[in-house]
Design an enzyme around this catalytic site. Structure first.
Site, mmCIF file in Angstrom:
data_model
loop_
_atom_site.group_PDB
_atom_site.id
_atom_site.type_symbol
_atom_site.label_atom_id
_atom_site.label_comp_id
_atom_site.label_asym_id
_atom_site.label_seq_id
_atom_site.Cartn_x
_atom_site.Cartn_y
_atom_site.Cartn_z
ATOM 1 N N LYS A 5 8.757 -53.063 -50.689
ATOM 2 C CA LYS A 5 8.964 -51.821 -51.522
ATOM 3 C C LYS A 5 7.778 -51.522 -52.334
ATOM 4 O O LYS A 5 7.225 -50.509 -52.387
ATOM 5 C CB LYS A 5 10.157 -52.031 -52.358
ATOM 6 C CG LYS A 5 10.563 -50.793 -53.392
ATOM 7 C CD LYS A 5 12.083 -50.723 -53.800
ATOM 8 C CE LYS A 5 12.376 -51.729 -54.823
ATOM 9 N NZ LYS A 5 11.579 -51.155 -56.039
ATOM 10 N N SER A 6 7.079 -52.733 -52.933
ATOM 11 C CA SER A 6 5.956 -52.419 -53.871
ATOM 12 C C SER A 6 4.975 -52.084 -52.933
ATOM 13 O O SER A 6 3.882 -51.199 -53.415
ATOM 14 C CB SER A 6 5.604 -53.711 -54.567
ATOM 15 O OG SER A 6 6.562 -54.323 -55.484
ATOM 16 N N ARG B 252 2.656 -48.412 -52.902
ATOM 17 C CA ARG B 252 1.101 -48.347 -53.223
ATOM 18 C C ARG B 252 0.676 -47.730 -52.096
ATOM 19 O O ARG B 252 -0.553 -47.245 -51.981
ATOM 20 C CB ARG B 252 0.719 -49.870 -53.379
ATOM 21 C CG ARG B 252 1.236 -50.180 -54.977
ATOM 22 C CD ARG B 252 0.992 -51.852 -54.972
ATOM 23 N NE ARG B 252 1.312 -52.203 -56.397
ATOM 24 C CZ ARG B 252 2.599 -52.451 -56.923
ATOM 25 N NH1 ARG B 252 3.607 -52.152 -56.256
ATOM 26 N NH2 ARG B 252 2.528 -52.844 -58.088
ATOM 27 N N GLN C 270 3.499 -53.222 -63.067
ATOM 28 C CA GLN C 270 3.548 -51.842 -63.158
ATOM 29 C C GLN C 270 2.836 -51.653 -64.190
ATOM 30 O O GLN C 270 1.972 -50.619 -64.104
ATOM 31 C CB GLN C 270 5.114 -51.408 -63.318
ATOM 32 C CG GLN C 270 6.177 -51.809 -62.086
ATOM 33 C CD GLN C 270 7.606 -51.399 -62.517
ATOM 34 O OE1 GLN C 270 7.986 -50.619 -63.465
ATOM 35 N NE2 GLN C 270 8.195 -51.411 -61.272
ATOM 36 N N ASP D 200 12.584 -60.313 -59.489
ATOM 37 C CA ASP D 200 13.910 -59.625 -58.801
ATOM 38 C C ASP D 200 14.996 -60.137 -57.991
ATOM 39 O O ASP D 200 16.167 -59.571 -57.573
ATOM 40 C CB ASP D 200 13.107 -58.510 -57.746
ATOM 41 C CG ASP D 200 12.125 -57.436 -58.590
ATOM 42 O OD1 ASP D 200 12.532 -57.214 -59.968
ATOM 43 O OD2 ASP D 200 11.267 -56.766 -58.070
ATOM 44 N N LYS E 224 15.398 -53.960 -66.610
ATOM 45 C CA LYS E 224 15.470 -53.432 -65.165
ATOM 46 C C LYS E 224 16.152 -52.280 -64.762
ATOM 47 O O LYS E 224 16.601 -51.507 -65.658
ATOM 48 C CB LYS E 224 15.599 -54.555 -64.155
ATOM 49 C CG LYS E 224 14.806 -55.891 -64.210
ATOM 50 C CD LYS E 224 13.438 -55.243 -63.636
ATOM 51 C CE LYS E 224 12.198 -56.457 -63.961
ATOM 52 N NZ LYS E 224 10.967 -55.811 -63.648
ATOM 53 N N ARG F 275 20.592 -56.588 -66.155
ATOM 54 C CA ARG F 275 20.659 -57.473 -65.042
ATOM 55 C C ARG F 275 21.524 -58.714 -65.585
ATOM 56 O O ARG F 275 22.446 -59.271 -64.718
ATOM 57 C CB ARG F 275 19.601 -57.734 -64.195
ATOM 58 C CG ARG F 275 19.307 -56.637 -63.418
ATOM 59 C CD ARG F 275 18.239 -56.829 -62.070
ATOM 60 N NE ARG F 275 18.054 -55.535 -61.256
ATOM 61 C CZ ARG F 275 17.012 -55.332 -60.609
ATOM 62 N NH1 ARG F 275 15.948 -56.169 -60.674
ATOM 63 N NH2 ARG F 275 17.138 -54.245 -59.999
ATOM 64 N N ARG G 17 20.207 -54.089 -56.528
ATOM 65 C CA ARG G 17 19.943 -55.507 -56.427
ATOM 66 C C ARG G 17 21.411 -56.224 -56.817
ATOM 67 O O ARG G 17 21.577 -57.298 -56.334
ATOM 68 C CB ARG G 17 18.950 -56.323 -57.045
ATOM 69 C CG ARG G 17 17.425 -55.516 -56.860
ATOM 70 C CD ARG G 17 16.278 -56.466 -56.931
ATOM 71 N NE ARG G 17 14.981 -55.734 -56.525
ATOM 72 C CZ ARG G 17 14.830 -55.630 -55.197
ATOM 73 N NH1 ARG G 17 15.480 -55.912 -54.222
ATOM 74 N NH2 ARG G 17 13.479 -54.729 -54.714
HETATM 75 C C1 S3P Z 1 7.070 -53.978 -59.098
HETATM 76 C C2 S3P Z 1 7.117 -54.940 -60.252
HETATM 77 C C3 S3P Z 1 8.126 -55.466 -60.951
HETATM 78 C C4 S3P Z 1 9.447 -55.437 -60.033
HETATM 79 C C5 S3P Z 1 9.575 -54.123 -59.644
HETATM 80 C C6 S3P Z 1 8.679 -53.772 -58.672
HETATM 81 C C7 S3P Z 1 5.911 -53.261 -58.687
HETATM 82 O O1 S3P Z 1 8.362 -54.879 -62.340
HETATM 83 O O2 S3P Z 1 10.712 -56.033 -61.007
HETATM 84 O O3 S3P Z 1 10.906 -54.233 -58.937
HETATM 85 O O4 S3P Z 1 5.891 -52.667 -57.568
HETATM 86 O O5 S3P Z 1 4.900 -53.422 -59.222
HETATM 87 P P1 S3P Z 1 7.593 -55.086 -63.566
HETATM 88 O O6 S3P Z 1 6.124 -55.035 -63.049
HETATM 89 O O7 S3P Z 1 7.939 -54.226 -64.675
HETATM 90 O O8 S3P Z 1 7.841 -56.534 -63.957
#
Ligand code: S3P
Length: 425
Positions: A19-20, A24, A166, A311, A338, A342, A384
């Site tokens: 997903k991340s 991007r 993030q 996560d 989150k 959670r 999740r």
């Molecule tokens: C993510 C960073 C994480 C993660 C999220 C996705 C990302 O959050 O928990 O599911 O894609 O950069 P944080 O950066 O806020 O910890």
């Protein structure tokens, strides 16, 4: 969704794209010149929110079964959106896109669902404001909806109080439009997909310890990207494979970036039988994971490993409830902000199943090994939590009833299909 107890899960699974990395790839492809071809893109609702935001800013994005084509227009090619950008449930979309929007020459607003409207955005408003950005929380509560008027930005060095990819990515992306080198230092290294992928697109990002720095105004060029399988999605099948007696599952092509592989380290420490095979490096490190069932013991999870498995903590809480002995999770207060709180969701619902678990301000204490039974689970629309409880349902006695179970479409639309396919063999 009613989940029934399973015997032996066996077979092979191709884990959906990360997903991340999918987010991007669309974002950086939009800011590059030329076409970016993304294969194994995650078609989850969160990543589709990112696509729709960039389409609203004039980027042509073609979707087919096999790949996504992003026709980027360069760093200064985005157009003012006609209306509010809808980020849905996605924190990654909200925080990363804000860094990009801060450096544009137009005004934009973004908003999402009820969960997004309660998640903390001050953590990006603070550094972006320090860079000279004009970004406001429209309700004055530090959350979305946000209004961002693009401006020329100043380079800063930001000491982030949270280890958050993030936040780091938001500041680095704003740094693309700044008047010098922008850098971010975080207390513990968070996932580094932004740094790796921006460099692949032609940016100059340097990493040293927990500091990442970016040079402004690079020439980004369209690229081909193969998205690795998401270790956060693989986590549910690692859990199901370990907990369901007689199981053996091969999870193909999973991303094992060291900033994401905390779950593998913790599960091995708990006694899990997981073998890495076919390791290769294609921009990001990937491997096939072979998991076999077996008994685990409790452990302590805290400190520097937390961002590398943040996560996966809902799944680890379920696994710990079935392990012998006590598991303590600490330094994970981020779990409270989150998609849901959670800690609260896991504690409340695992208790309903008969687990001995308590929440702490920054984690959970789980005394494992009690037999768990079916219950009605409310995952509070958190994908999740829903998937972690579905795994618990495959091992507990009696049926498990998961409310709003379709929320898994955020990150894993075919999750229940994949779970039952392994069970029916
Ligand atoms: C993510 C960073 C994480 C993660 C999220 C996705 C990302 O959050 O928990 O599911 O894609 O950069 P944080 O950066 O806020 O910890």
């Amino acid at each position: 969704m009613i989940i029934k107890k399973q015997t032996a899960l066996r077979g092979e699974l191709s884990i959906p794209g990360d997903k991340s990395i999918s987010h991007r790839a669309v974002m950086f492809g939009s800011l590059a010149r030329g076409t970016t071809r993304i294969s194994r893109f995650l078609e989850g609702a969160d990543c589709l929110s990112t696509i729709s935001c960039f389409q609203k800013m004039g980027i042509s994005i073609e979707r087919s079964d096999r790949e996504i084509l992003v026709h980027g227009k360069g760093l200064h090619g985005l157009a003012a959106p006609a209306d509010c950008l809808d980020v849905g449930n996605s924190g990654t979309t909200t925080r990363l896109i804000s860094g990009i929007l801060a450096g544009q020459n137009f005004v934009s607003e973004l908003n999402g669902d009820a969960s997004i409207q309660s998640r903390p955005m001050k953590r990006i408003i603070t550094p972006l404001t320090a860079m000279g950005a004009d970004i406001v929380s429209l309700k004055g509560n530090g959350c979305a909806p946000l209004r961002i008027a693009g401006r020329p930005l100043h380079a800063i060095h930001y000491n982030s109080p949270v280890a958050s990819a993030q936040v780091k990515s938001c500041v680095l992306l704003a740094g693309l439009y700044a008047d010098g080198i922008t850098s971010v230092t975080e207390p513990v290294l968070s996932r580094n997909h932004t740094e790796l992928m921006l460099n692949y697109f032609g940016a100059q990002v340097e990493s040293s310890g927990t500091t990442a720095s970016i040079h402004p105004e690079p020439l980004l060029e369209g690229r081909d990207i193969q998205v690795p399988g998401d270790i956060s999605s693989a986590a549910y099948f690692l859990g199901a494979g370990i907990l369901t007696p007689g199981s053996e599952i091969l999870l193909k092509n999973v991303g094992i970036n060291p900033t994401r592989d905390g779950i593998l380290r913790v599960l091995k420490d708990m006694g899990a039988d997981i073998t890495l095979m076919n390791e290769k490096h294609d921009g990001e490190p990937v491997a096939d994971l072979l998991v076999r069932s077996g008994a685990l013991h409790g452990t302590e999870i805290g400190g520097e490993i937390i961002p590398a498995l943040i996560d996966e903590l809902p799944m680890l809480a379920v696994i710990a409830a079935f392990a012998e002995g006590t598991t303590v999770i600490r330094d994970a207060a981020e779990l409270r902000v989150k998609e849901s709180d959670r800690i609260e969701v896991m504690v409340e619902n695992l208790k309903k199943m008969g687990a001995d678990i308590e929440g702490t301000p920054d984690g959970m204490v789980i005394r494992g090994g009690r037999p768990l039974h079916g219950a009605v689970i409310d995952p509070r629309l958190d994908h999740r939590a829903a998937m972690s409880f579905a795994v618990a349902g495959t091992v507990c006695d009696g049926d498990l009833d998961i409310r709003d179970a379709e929320c898994v479409t955020i990150s894993y639309p075919d999750f229940y299909k994949d779970l039952y396919r392994l069970g029916s063999r």
